[in-house]
Design a protein around this motif. Structure first.
Motif, PDB file in Angstrom:
ATOM      1  N   LEU A 133      24.740   4.346  46.638  1.00  0.00           N
ATOM      2  CA  LEU A 133      24.894   5.830  47.058  1.00  0.00           C
ATOM      3  C   LEU A 133      24.951   6.245  48.501  1.00  0.00           C
ATOM      4  N   MET A 134      24.787   5.328  49.635  1.00  0.00           N
ATOM      5  CA  MET A 134      24.217   5.923  50.554  1.00  0.00           C
ATOM      6  C   MET A 134      25.609   6.469  51.649  1.00  0.00           C
ATOM      7  N   ASP A 135      26.552   6.946  51.050  1.00  0.00           N
ATOM      8  CA  ASP A 135      27.733   7.884  51.340  1.00  0.00           C
ATOM      9  C   ASP A 135      28.203   8.436  50.878  1.00  0.00           C
ATOM     10  N   MET A 136      27.330   8.731  49.472  1.00  0.00           N
ATOM     11  CA  MET A 136      27.696   9.830  48.460  1.00  0.00           C
ATOM     12  C   MET A 136      26.739  11.204  49.334  1.00  0.00           C
ATOM     13  N   GLY A 137      25.469  11.320  49.771  1.00  0.00           N
ATOM     14  CA  GLY A 137      25.224  12.315  50.835  1.00  0.00           C
ATOM     15  C   GLY A 137      24.486  13.318  50.216  1.00  0.00           C
ATOM     16  N   GLY A 138      24.253  14.602  50.388  1.00  0.00           N
ATOM     17  CA  GLY A 138      22.964  15.168  49.470  1.00  0.00           C
ATOM     18  C   GLY A 138      22.350  14.903  48.907  1.00  0.00           C
ATOM     19  N   ASN A 139      22.048  15.373  47.964  1.00  0.00           N
ATOM     20  CA  ASN A 139      21.506  15.354  46.304  1.00  0.00           C
ATOM     21  C   ASN A 139      21.631  14.759  45.663  1.00  0.00           C
ATOM     22  N   ILE A 140      23.159  13.790  45.995  1.00  0.00           N
ATOM     23  CA  ILE A 140      23.382  12.836  44.939  1.00  0.00           C
ATOM     24  C   ILE A 140      22.857  11.692  45.291  1.00  0.00           C
ATOM     25  N   SER A 141      23.166  11.502  46.645  1.00  0.00           N
ATOM     26  CA  SER A 141      22.957   9.678  46.774  1.00  0.00           C
ATOM     27  C   SER A 141      20.791   9.529  46.625  1.00  0.00           C
ATOM     28  N   LYS A 142      20.021  10.781  46.196  1.00  0.00           N
ATOM     29  CA  LYS A 142      19.167  10.741  45.711  1.00  0.00           C
ATOM     30  C   LYS A 142      18.368  10.841  44.297  1.00  0.00           C
ATOM     31  N   GLU A 143      19.365  11.913  43.226  1.00  0.00           N
ATOM     32  CA  GLU A 143      19.343  11.961  42.313  1.00  0.00           C
ATOM     33  C   GLU A 143      19.889  11.058  41.180  1.00  0.00           C
ATOM     34  N   LEU A 144      21.471  11.077  41.596  1.00  0.00           N
ATOM     35  CA  LEU A 144      22.026  10.056  40.733  1.00  0.00           C
ATOM     36  C   LEU A 144      21.954   8.277  39.760  1.00  0.00           C
ATOM     37  N   GLN A 145      21.629   8.196  38.916  1.00  0.00           N
ATOM     38  CA  GLN A 145      20.598   7.692  38.695  1.00  0.00           C
ATOM     39  C   GLN A 145      21.752   6.417  38.339  1.00  0.00           C
ATOM     40  N   LEU A 146      22.447   5.055  38.791  1.00  0.00           N
ATOM     41  CA  LEU A 146      23.063   4.235  39.050  1.00  0.00           C
ATOM     42  C   LEU A 146      23.210   3.255  38.369  1.00  0.00           C
ATOM     43  N   VAL A 147      23.691   2.306  37.983  1.00  0.00           N
ATOM     44  CA  VAL A 147      23.077   0.517  37.247  1.00  0.00           C
ATOM     45  C   VAL A 147      24.290  -0.010  37.854  1.00  0.00           C
ATOM     46  N   SER A 148      24.341  -0.717  38.952  1.00  0.00           N
ATOM     47  CA  SER A 148      25.907  -1.770  38.866  1.00  0.00           C
ATOM     48  C   SER A 148      25.570  -3.308  38.592  1.00  0.00           C
ATOM     49  N   PHE A 149      26.209  -3.766  38.101  1.00  0.00           N
ATOM     50  CA  PHE A 149      26.713  -5.193  37.815  1.00  0.00           C
ATOM     51  C   PHE A 149      27.376  -5.483  38.804  1.00  0.00           C
ATOM     52  N   HIS A 150      26.783  -7.419  38.647  1.00  0.00           N
ATOM     53  CA  HIS A 150      28.411  -7.797  39.035  1.00  0.00           C
ATOM     54  C   HIS A 150      27.739  -9.524  38.865  1.00  0.00           C
ATOM     55  N   THR A 151      28.847 -10.188  39.132  1.00  0.00           N
ATOM     56  CA  THR A 151      28.334 -11.676  37.917  1.00  0.00           C
ATOM     57  C   THR A 151      29.230 -12.318  39.119  1.00  0.00           C
ATOM     58  N   VAL A 152      29.583 -13.872  39.072  1.00  0.00           N
ATOM     59  CA  VAL A 152      30.296 -14.569  39.429  1.00  0.00           C
ATOM     60  C   VAL A 152      31.171 -15.683  37.792  1.00  0.00           C
ATOM     61  N   SER A 153      31.066 -14.467  36.689  1.00  0.00           N
ATOM     62  CA  SER A 153      31.562 -15.333  36.152  1.00  0.00           C
ATOM     63  C   SER A 153      32.985 -14.834  35.416  1.00  0.00           C
ATOM     64  N   LYS A 154      33.400 -14.032  36.220  1.00  0.00           N
ATOM     65  CA  LYS A 154      34.670 -13.234  36.141  1.00  0.00           C
ATOM     66  C   LYS A 154      35.532 -13.010  37.341  1.00  0.00           C
ATOM     67  N   GLY A 155      36.626 -12.327  37.733  1.00  0.00           N
ATOM     68  CA  GLY A 155      37.192 -11.908  39.175  1.00  0.00           C
ATOM     69  C   GLY A 155      37.855 -13.360  39.623  1.00  0.00           C
ATOM     70  N   TYR A 156      37.294 -13.695  41.134  1.00  0.00           N
ATOM     71  CA  TYR A 156      38.470 -14.265  41.877  1.00  0.00           C
ATOM     72  C   TYR A 156      37.482 -15.987  41.729  1.00  0.00           C
ATOM     73  N   TRP A 157      36.322 -15.496  41.300  1.00  0.00           N
ATOM     74  CA  TRP A 157      34.967 -16.649  41.048  1.00  0.00           C
ATOM     75  C   TRP A 157      35.871 -17.365  40.074  1.00  0.00           C
ATOM     76  N   GLY A 158      35.236 -16.668  38.441  1.00  0.00           N
ATOM     77  CA  GLY A 158      35.928 -16.906  37.438  1.00  0.00           C
ATOM     78  C   GLY A 158      35.107 -18.517  36.963  1.00  0.00           C
TER      79      GLY A 158
END
Length: 344
Positions: A133-158
């Motif tokens: 959220l560093m690029d969103m600025g303002g209160n959004i970057s400080k207040e918005l609750q976000l859970v992000s996921f990533h995996t080696v199981s999908k995409g071009y790694w597969g």
């Protein structure tokens, strides 16, 4: 006498639990396959099972970690590139006892993040809170609750069989994060090869490394092919009667909407099936294409979908979509009255 694990004594939530990806459609597809019918399993995002080749560099590193005695072979550099050898030695230095040792959650991944940003490991949590959220600025970057996921199981790694992944919690209170960590720990320790794949994903070969050009060439080739396949699938669905599909981007799945005629819905009801399950079963029987009905994911009342991957080999996609189109046209011809739904 009634026993604790007799069916009538099971928790009702266990009985209600559904997993459509490996549910009725998948079981029927497996039966047909045993009977000799060719099945195209597009129900699961399993890239390597459908012909996607693994990236060379991560497999070289993990191979050396799995069989560290290869590193003692005087001819090892004739088979493995120097950067893969160096990376394998580094990972092995972090795990006393090798890959057979239980290694604490994601220490390899955390170590790579800390190295990349030149930060001591104690700053990892602060770093992860700020990345997304560093690029969103303002209160959004400080207040918005976000859970992000990533995996080696999908995409071009597969690497579905490796099962390496992570999630990042942003703006989640520390006590809440502690509870989530506690629940996560009940799964005990993740497999170490999966952690190594994850470390390689966040820190792949860099310009100047021996393996860099090959890694980029392989990765780019897979990504470009995925985009072409996404276009073939999207165009194919949108050419079909009563089918609407958004362009597939950012994933390996398409979710076309199937506008089922009232007669088809009535036929499904008479067969004791949910309408989109009925459609997908007919599709499977006619073409061998195994999909997932949208009802397995939840959808608006009276709206029907199916889910399919875009993972079959690129050269096979036109024939697969032609097969789908023929089935769909025949299905609609059978169940649609004049004045029925038209594709919008």
């Amino acid at each position: 006498m009634s026993r604790p694990l007799d069916y009538e004594n099971l928790n009702e939530n266990v009985k209600k639990c559904q997993y459509a990806v490996r549910g009725e459609l998948y079981l029927r597809a497996s039966e047909l396959q045993k009977e000799g019918k060719k099945i195209i399993f597009t129900n699961v995002g399993n890239p390597h099972a459908l012909g996607q080749k693994p990236l060379t560099f991560p497999r070289q590193v993990v191979a050396l970690c799995q069989a560290p005695f290869l590193l003692d072979d005087p001819n090892v550099e004739l088979v493995f590139p120097a950067d893969a050898i160096a990376r394998a030695k580094h990972y092995l230095s972090l795990t006393s006892g090798g890959l057979g040792n239980v290694t604490h959650y994601l220490i390899l991944f955390f170590e790579k993040i800390a190295t990349y940003f030149k930060l001591p490991s104690g700053y990892i949590q602060q770093l992860l809170r700020n990345l997304v959220l560093m690029d969103m600025g303002g209160n959004i970057s400080k207040e918005l609750q976000l859970v992000s996921f990533h995996t080696v199981s999908k995409g071009y790694w597969g690497e579905c069989g490796q099962r390496g992944g992570y999630f990042e919690m942003t703006n989640i209170p520390p006590k809440t994060a502690e509870e989530i960590y506690k629940v996560t720990c009940t799964s005990h320790s993740p497999n170490v090869p999966g952690q190594i794949f994850l470390g390689l994903m966040v820190n792949p070969p860099k310009p100047g490394d021996i393996s860099y050009e090959r890694f980029v060439r392989e990765s780019k080739g897979i990504l470009e092919s995925l985009r072409r396949r996404a276009q073939i699938v999207t165009d194919g669905f949108n050419s079909c009667r009563n089918v609407i599909c958004n362009f597939t981007e950012g994933a390996m799945y398409s979710f076309p909407q199937i506008r089922l005629p009232p007669k088809a819905i009535e036929a499904a009801k008479n067969a004791g099936k949910v309408p989109d399950v009925f459609y997908c079963l007919k599709l499977l029987e006619a073409t061998g294409i195994s999909t997932v009905p949208g009802s397995g994911f939840g959808q608006k009342e009276g709206v029907f979908h199916l889910r399919t991957t875009i993972l079959p080999a690129e050269e096979d996609m036109p024939a697969i979509m032609a097969s789908f189109k023929k089935f769909n046209d025949d299905f609609m011809e059978q169940y649609e009255d004049y004045g029925g739904y038209l594709r919008m």
